[in-house]
Every structure is written in structure tokens, then in C-alpha cells.
Design an enzyme around this catalytic site. Sequence first.
Site, PDB file in Angstrom:
ATOM      1  N   LYS A   1       8.357  -1.675  -2.485  1.00 42.98           N
ATOM      2  CA  LYS A   1       7.749  -0.792  -1.201  1.00 42.98           C
ATOM      3  C   LYS A   1       8.616  -0.036  -0.079  1.00 42.98           C
ATOM      4  O   LYS A   1       8.508   0.818   0.066  1.00 42.98           O
ATOM      5  CB  LYS A   1       6.635  -1.597  -0.648  1.00 42.98           C
ATOM      6  CG  LYS A   1       6.111  -1.267   0.827  1.00 42.98           C
ATOM      7  CD  LYS A   1       5.237   0.197   0.437  1.00 42.98           C
ATOM      8  CE  LYS A   1       5.006   0.868   1.613  1.00 42.98           C
ATOM      9  NZ  LYS A   1       4.092   2.055   1.684  1.00 42.98           N
TER      10      LYS A   1
ATOM     11  N   CYS B   1       5.982   4.382   9.255  1.00 47.07           N
ATOM     12  CA  CYS B   1       6.659   3.350   8.597  1.00 47.07           C
ATOM     13  C   CYS B   1       8.070   3.839   8.165  1.00 47.07           C
ATOM     14  O   CYS B   1       8.959   3.060   7.989  1.00 47.07           O
ATOM     15  CB  CYS B   1       5.662   3.321   7.348  1.00 47.07           C
ATOM     16  SG  CYS B   1       4.180   2.546   7.795  1.00 47.07           S
TER      17      CYS B   1
ATOM     18  N   GLU C   1       1.079  -1.289  -0.006  1.00 50.94           N
ATOM     19  CA  GLU C   1      -0.205  -0.181   0.098  1.00 50.94           C
ATOM     20  C   GLU C   1       0.879   1.339   0.032  1.00 50.94           C
ATOM     21  O   GLU C   1       1.915   1.294   0.793  1.00 50.94           O
ATOM     22  CB  GLU C   1      -0.792   0.004   1.398  1.00 50.94           C
ATOM     23  CG  GLU C   1      -1.796   1.055   1.271  1.00 50.94           C
ATOM     24  CD  GLU C   1      -2.607   1.160  -0.013  1.00 50.94           C
ATOM     25  OE1 GLU C   1      -3.301  -0.010  -0.517  1.00 50.94           O
ATOM     26  OE2 GLU C   1      -2.456   2.346  -0.685  1.00 50.94           O
TER      27      GLU C   1
HETATM   28  P1  NAD Z   1      -2.108  -0.786  12.575  1.00 56.47           P
HETATM   29  O1  NAD Z   1      -1.204  -0.979  13.673  1.00 56.47           O
HETATM   30  O2  NAD Z   1      -2.713   0.439  12.562  1.00 56.47           O
HETATM   31  O3  NAD Z   1      -3.105  -1.970  12.426  1.00 56.47           O
HETATM   32  C1  NAD Z   1      -2.696  -3.361  12.278  1.00 56.47           C
HETATM   33  C2  NAD Z   1      -4.061  -4.085  13.027  1.00 56.47           C
HETATM   34  O4  NAD Z   1      -3.648  -5.515  12.688  1.00 56.47           O
HETATM   35  C3  NAD Z   1      -4.040  -4.055  14.710  1.00 56.47           C
HETATM   36  O5  NAD Z   1      -5.382  -3.268  14.884  1.00 56.47           O
HETATM   37  C4  NAD Z   1      -4.001  -5.244  15.110  1.00 56.47           C
HETATM   38  O6  NAD Z   1      -4.751  -5.662  16.353  1.00 56.47           O
HETATM   39  C5  NAD Z   1      -4.391  -6.076  14.032  1.00 56.47           C
HETATM   40  N1  NAD Z   1      -3.679  -7.535  14.166  1.00 56.47           N
HETATM   41  C6  NAD Z   1      -2.399  -7.636  14.120  1.00 56.47           C
HETATM   42  N2  NAD Z   1      -2.303  -9.315  14.242  1.00 56.47           N
HETATM   43  C7  NAD Z   1      -3.526  -9.856  13.871  1.00 56.47           C
HETATM   44  C8  NAD Z   1      -4.073 -11.119  13.661  1.00 56.47           C
HETATM   45  N3  NAD Z   1      -3.306 -11.911  13.701  1.00 56.47           N
HETATM   46  N4  NAD Z   1      -5.290 -11.222  13.486  1.00 56.47           N
HETATM   47  C9  NAD Z   1      -6.247  -9.972  13.338  1.00 56.47           C
HETATM   48  N5  NAD Z   1      -5.737  -8.771  13.412  1.00 56.47           N
HETATM   49  C10 NAD Z   1      -4.642  -8.576  13.887  1.00 56.47           C
HETATM   50  O7  NAD Z   1      -1.072  -0.776  11.380  1.00 56.47           O
HETATM   51  P2  NAD Z   1      -1.221  -0.151   9.998  1.00 56.47           P
HETATM   52  O8  NAD Z   1      -0.651   1.439  10.137  1.00 56.47           O
HETATM   53  O9  NAD Z   1      -2.590  -0.087   9.429  1.00 56.47           O
HETATM   54  O10 NAD Z   1      -0.169  -0.948   9.269  1.00 56.47           O
HETATM   55  C11 NAD Z   1      -0.278  -2.033   8.611  1.00 56.47           C
HETATM   56  C12 NAD Z   1       0.767  -2.388   7.877  1.00 56.47           C
HETATM   57  O11 NAD Z   1       0.681  -1.544   6.359  1.00 56.47           O
HETATM   58  C13 NAD Z   1       2.170  -2.313   8.074  1.00 56.47           C
HETATM   59  O12 NAD Z   1       2.964  -3.271   7.427  1.00 56.47           O
HETATM   60  C14 NAD Z   1       2.721  -0.922   7.436  1.00 56.47           C
HETATM   61  O13 NAD Z   1       4.025  -0.807   7.407  1.00 56.47           O
HETATM   62  C15 NAD Z   1       1.852  -0.816   6.249  1.00 56.47           C
HETATM   63  N6  NAD Z   1       1.552   0.493   5.804  1.00 56.47           N
HETATM   64  C16 NAD Z   1       1.084   1.328   6.588  1.00 56.47           C
HETATM   65  C17 NAD Z   1       0.707   2.634   6.110  1.00 56.47           C
HETATM   66  C18 NAD Z   1       0.123   3.674   7.250  1.00 56.47           C
HETATM   67  O14 NAD Z   1       0.124   4.673   6.695  1.00 56.47           O
HETATM   68  N7  NAD Z   1      -0.013   3.507   8.266  1.00 56.47           N
HETATM   69  C19 NAD Z   1       0.855   2.679   4.911  1.00 56.47           C
HETATM   70  C20 NAD Z   1       1.229   1.741   3.646  1.00 56.47           C
HETATM   71  C21 NAD Z   1       1.719   0.598   4.364  1.00 56.47           C
HETATM   72  C1  UGA Z   2       4.502   7.484   3.854  1.00 59.35           C
HETATM   73  C2  UGA Z   2       4.440   7.432   2.605  1.00 59.35           C
HETATM   74  O1  UGA Z   2       4.348   8.819   1.809  1.00 59.35           O
HETATM   75  C3  UGA Z   2       3.417   6.560   1.902  1.00 59.35           C
HETATM   76  O2  UGA Z   2       3.692   6.526   0.375  1.00 59.35           O
HETATM   77  C4  UGA Z   2       3.615   5.343   2.391  1.00 59.35           C
HETATM   78  O3  UGA Z   2       2.498   4.308   2.055  1.00 59.35           O
HETATM   79  C5  UGA Z   2       3.547   5.257   4.195  1.00 59.35           C
HETATM   80  O4  UGA Z   2       4.543   6.144   4.360  1.00 59.35           O
HETATM   81  C6  UGA Z   2       3.830   4.081   4.570  1.00 59.35           C
HETATM   82  O5  UGA Z   2       4.330   3.009   4.123  1.00 59.35           O
HETATM   83  O6  UGA Z   2       3.413   3.900   5.876  1.00 59.35           O
HETATM   84  P1  UGA Z   2       3.025   8.849   5.633  1.00 59.35           P
HETATM   85  O7  UGA Z   2       4.075   8.238   6.524  1.00 59.35           O
HETATM   86  O8  UGA Z   2       1.537   8.553   6.172  1.00 59.35           O
HETATM   87  O9  UGA Z   2       3.199   8.153   4.141  1.00 59.35           O
HETATM   88  O10 UGA Z   2       3.129  10.357   5.359  1.00 59.35           O
HETATM   89  P2  UGA Z   2       4.066  11.369   4.460  1.00 59.35           P
HETATM   90  O11 UGA Z   2       3.359  12.269   3.987  1.00 59.35           O
HETATM   91  O12 UGA Z   2       5.114  10.395   3.650  1.00 59.35           O
HETATM   92  O13 UGA Z   2       4.953  12.052   5.432  1.00 59.35           O
HETATM   93  C7  UGA Z   2       5.868  11.199   6.502  1.00 59.35           C
HETATM   94  C8  UGA Z   2       6.606  12.220   7.555  1.00 59.35           C
HETATM   95  O14 UGA Z   2       7.479  13.003   6.771  1.00 59.35           O
HETATM   96  C9  UGA Z   2       5.754  13.210   8.318  1.00 59.35           C
HETATM   97  O15 UGA Z   2       6.352  13.461   9.391  1.00 59.35           O
HETATM   98  C10 UGA Z   2       5.975  14.467   7.316  1.00 59.35           C
HETATM   99  O16 UGA Z   2       5.870  15.779   8.137  1.00 59.35           O
HETATM  100  C11 UGA Z   2       7.428  14.541   7.112  1.00 59.35           C
HETATM  101  N1  UGA Z   2       7.476  15.283   5.714  1.00 59.35           N
HETATM  102  C12 UGA Z   2       7.011  14.958   4.723  1.00 59.35           C
HETATM  103  C13 UGA Z   2       8.543  16.468   5.705  1.00 59.35           C
HETATM  104  O17 UGA Z   2       9.002  16.681   6.878  1.00 59.35           O
HETATM  105  N2  UGA Z   2       8.744  17.157   4.542  1.00 59.35           N
HETATM  106  C14 UGA Z   2       8.309  16.762   3.325  1.00 59.35           C
HETATM  107  O18 UGA Z   2       8.318  17.377   2.286  1.00 59.35           O
HETATM  108  C15 UGA Z   2       7.062  15.643   3.269  1.00 59.35           C
END
Ligand code: NAD
Ligand code: UGA
Length: 477
Positions: free
Chosen positions: A219, A275, A164
Site C-alpha cells: 500500500k 496520503c 484501501e
Molecule cells: P479521516 O480523518 O477522514 O477519518 C478517520 C476517522 O477516524 C475520523 O473521523 C476520526 O474521528 C475517527 N477516529 C479516530 N480514532 C478513533 C477511535 N479510536 N474510535 C473511533 N473513531 C476514531 O481519515 P481517512 O481519509 O478516512 O483515512 C483513514 C485511513 O485510510 C488513513 O490511514 C489513510 O491513510 C487511509 N486511506 C485514505 C484514503 C483517502 O482517500 N482519504 C485512501 C486510502 C487509504
Molecule cells: C491517492 C491514490 O490515487 C489512491 O489509490 C490511494 O488510495 C489514496 O491516494 C490514498 O491512499 O489516500 P487521492 O489522493 O485521493 O488518491 O487522489 P489522486 O487522484 O491520486 O491525486 C493525488 C494528487 O495528485 C492530487 O493533488 C492530484 O491533483 C495530483 N495529480 C494526480 C496530479 O497532479 N497529476 C496526475 O496526473 C495525477
Amino acid sequence: MIRNVCCIGAGYVGGPTMTVFADKCKDITFNVVDVNEERITAWNSDDLDQLPIYEPGLDEIVERCRGKNLFFSNNVYKCISEADIIFISVNTPTKTKGFGAGKASDLKWVESCAREISMYATGHTIVVEKSTIPVRTGEVIKEILDSSQPKKRNITFDILSNPEFLAEGNAVNDLQNPERVLIGGSNQKAIIALHNLYKKWVPEENIIHTNLWSSELAKLTANAFLAQRVSSINSIGALCEATGANVKEVSRVLRGDSRIGPKFLSCGPGFGGSCFKKDILNLVYLAHYFGLPEVGNFWESVVELNNWNQNRMSRIILEKLFGTLIGKKIAILGFAFKANTNDTRESPAIQICKSLLEEGAYLKIHDPKVSKRQITLNLGMPSEDEYIENPKFSVLHNEKKWSKYELIDDLFNDVDAVVILTEWDIYAELDWHEISKKMRPPGWVFDSRLIVDKQKVLSSGLNLWRVGDGTLNENVF
Ligand code: NAD
Ligand code: UGA
């Protein structure tokens, strides 16, 4: 034919992603399951303000789809057994203990999903890695799925990687209009099945197919490149402050070069979020594991620069306030790691506030979406009213105090400084003339996000420090 989708993990990715899927694929049922009961209850709340995740526009889509083809539940096993496709969307944080601690990803949640799937899936199931994971995790998942002797039980699996790329605060838009969707795998039938789901709203030219390992690695690489740009501009910001240059002007010049590109050039307190740090550290771990220490060291420096930058902020505040914060009140504007989210994971605000508290400051904290409970967890100490309610705390944390303010106007009385840590729009529109009347002179404004109007702050009589702005440095000639 895909009729039923299950997503394991109702977090920042699973919740919004499946909500948009459900909105775009009305003929398919989406079950989002989680072991966390409180989270599922919040997703099912009638009051849409109680959804566990704040994302602009998300509540409307949840309202439109929930109970029709979108369901949130704790019934993990049942939903697994009914699914044609299962997305694994669970947390993959950095390991805190054991071999690889501090760098490698902790895959225990992914592993438990694979075990649950292997036990409860029926018929043919496509298992999709949505979580961000180390390259070659697909191998581990396959081994676990196969360990349940699927052939004997007449069940089969295909594994795909579909990382994602949404950014928090903009998740709905990113999901509705993704610049690209990545599907990695080897089985064409499975790839096409997932491709056809996305095709309902994503132009086909935006759907990229790769092998499993390229997708997993791409990713991690995308996040590493983005974080590296933030560390790059933050390093230049510090140099601007020392030389009389202005990072906004330097960024403008960089943006004009199409090879560099216009985005991710905002100087700030350092990157936060769940992340960037963990994914780079994972890349560092992998590089060392595969015998490439120079590659690992290169990427590790991006995180080191970020840590240094966050520490720098609190040091500057301390220096400007005459080297001591004892008996001083500081207004903190913003606790989330960026605007438009309630997420505080790895927020620079945590480290900066802890340092200021450690120096003896009293913090008055405001954030439009972060709860007092969350700040208590992050700071590891209760707020002042909680001390009063529970006298045992005041013995434990004698000098350290903070309060959360719901109304921004109540925040500025008697404060020595205002520190802007998150770029919420409301902080860009503050009336500094009014605020300066409430503050204790000589008042300071520290803008770590470059959002305040310099002239308005200075003409109100307040002192101003802005990240990357060397024109405010009187020691530079
Ligand atoms: P999160 O902690 O918000 O959510 C994960 C959920 O999974 C939790 O609610 C937890 O209780 C649940 N869980 C864990 N093990 C489980 C199981 N065995 N059965 C059922 N539920 C279970 O995490 P997130 O921010 O949604 O991130 C999830 C993944 O996506 C991570 O690998 C992260 O790196 C990736 N990711 C996150 C973002 C972001 O913006 N947060 C963006 C891109 C990718
Ligand atoms: C980031 C990536 O942008 C997503 O593509 C990815 O899916 C995600 O991580 C993930 O894998 O979790 P996110 O962490 O939600 O998304 O937010 P960003 O907008 O990337 O910002 C990350 C951090 O960098 C924030 O603290 C933001 O304030 C900082 N940032 C971003 C800066 O300080 N300067 C910038 O120019 C941009």
C-alpha cells in the site's frame, strides 16, 4: 459466517467503503462508528447535501442503505462487541512531535482502536487493518489485542491487512469496480471470510492474497509510485516552460509507450491529499530505520520536488504581477486538492494562497464544494466578513484578507489575476471575453491545471501562463 461488520472511523475511507459494502452485501449489518459526534450526525442527516464527505454518487447509495443494513453511530463499544469483523479505518497522519516527528506515522489512533477492540470484542473477531500503516504494524496490533488476556476471557482474534486503494472524487466507482483488492494475512480461514465478502461483487481474479507484511508495504509502495510519477511530470513541466517545449505534447509521447502507461502524467501545482506526502515520508522513515538511507533519500526527493513545485507557483504569480501584490486582487478558482471532492488536506491551494496573502494580495476564493469554514481553518485566518463581524481579528491580521464567493460570476470584478488551482469542470468552460471586461488590465490568467483554452484566453486580450507550457514563454526562441 459473517453477519455483523463494524468499521471504526467514519471518514473519507470508512464512510464510502462501508456504504458500498452495505449496498453489495444486503444480508450483513454494517455499523460505522466514530468518536466525532458532529461527523456521525452529518452522516445521519436527512438532507443528503449535509453528508460530511462529498463524493459523486455516494448520497444515492447512503439513501438506499442507511437505516436498513447501514448504520452510523457513536456507540463504539457496543458495535465492537457485536461484530464478527472489525475494520480499523482511522487516521494515520505524520507524527508532529517526538521521535520520528515529521516522517513516522502517528499510530495513536490505531493503538486506541486496538485497545478498544481488546476490551470489548466478544467471541472470535477478525480485525482488519484498513488504514494505511507502516509495515509490521500488525505485530503491534496483535500485541495489544493479546494484552487483554483473551484466552482467559475466551475471545480470539485474527489480523488481516486490507488496504484501501480508492481515489477521492472517484471513490464510489473505485469501490464498486476495484482493479484489485488486497488481503494480507496468515490465517486462511480469516482470509477466506473477508474474500467471500468482496466476492459478492469483485471478480475473484482481482482479489490478491499476500502475507501481512507484503500487504502493508504494497500500500505504501503504490502511493509512493503514484506520487513519484506526479513529481516526475512536474519536474519535466518546469523544464518545458524553460525550453519552449509543451508538457502536454511530451506526456502524449510518454502515454504512447505501454511500458510507461497512460495515467498520472498530468502536470499541475503539485500533489495534495492526505496520503501521498505522509505515506512517502513514512516509507522514508522506515528505510532509515531499517538501515537503508539511500532508499530513504531517493523517496524523500519526491516530496522535496513537490514542495518546490508548489512554491514555484506563487513565485511565478508574483513575478508576472510586477513583483508586488500589495493592493492587488486575485481570484482563486478551486481550493480542494483535486476536483470532485471537498477535501482540502495538503491541498496545494493552501500554501499558494498563504504565500499570496503574505505578499499583500486580496484573495477572492471560489470552490464548488469547500466551505468557508474549512478555508478559514486551512488559512488560519478569518475571511473579510468575519473580520467585520469580529473587530478583534482586524487588529491581529491587519493586511491579510480574503473572501469566499458562492457565485462564480461575482468573482472577477477588478481582479488583476485569475489563478486556477483545482481542475473543476466549470473552470474549463469560463467565458474569458466576458471575464476580461471585468478585470483590471493588464489581466493575467494562471492555469496550474492546463484546463483553459489557450486561444480563447489570449484572444480576449488577457495574458496567460500555463503550467508546463513553454510555448507561452516569450524569452524562448
Ligand atoms: P479521516 O480523518 O477522514 O477519518 C478517520 C476517522 O477516524 C475520523 O473521523 C476520526 O474521528 C475517527 N477516529 C479516530 N480514532 C478513533 C477511535 N479510536 N474510535 C473511533 N473513531 C476514531 O481519515 P481517512 O481519509 O478516512 O483515512 C483513514 C485511513 O485510510 C488513513 O490511514 C489513510 O491513510 C487511509 N486511506 C485514505 C484514503 C483517502 O482517500 N482519504 C485512501 C486510502 C487509504
Ligand atoms: C491517492 C491514490 O490515487 C489512491 O489509490 C490511494 O488510495 C489514496 O491516494 C490514498 O491512499 O489516500 P487521492 O489522493 O485521493 O488518491 O487522489 P489522486 O487522484 O491520486 O491525486 C493525488 C494528487 O495528485 C492530487 O493533488 C492530484 O491533483 C495530483 N495529480 C494526480 C496530479 O497532479 N497529476 C496526475 O496526473 C495525477
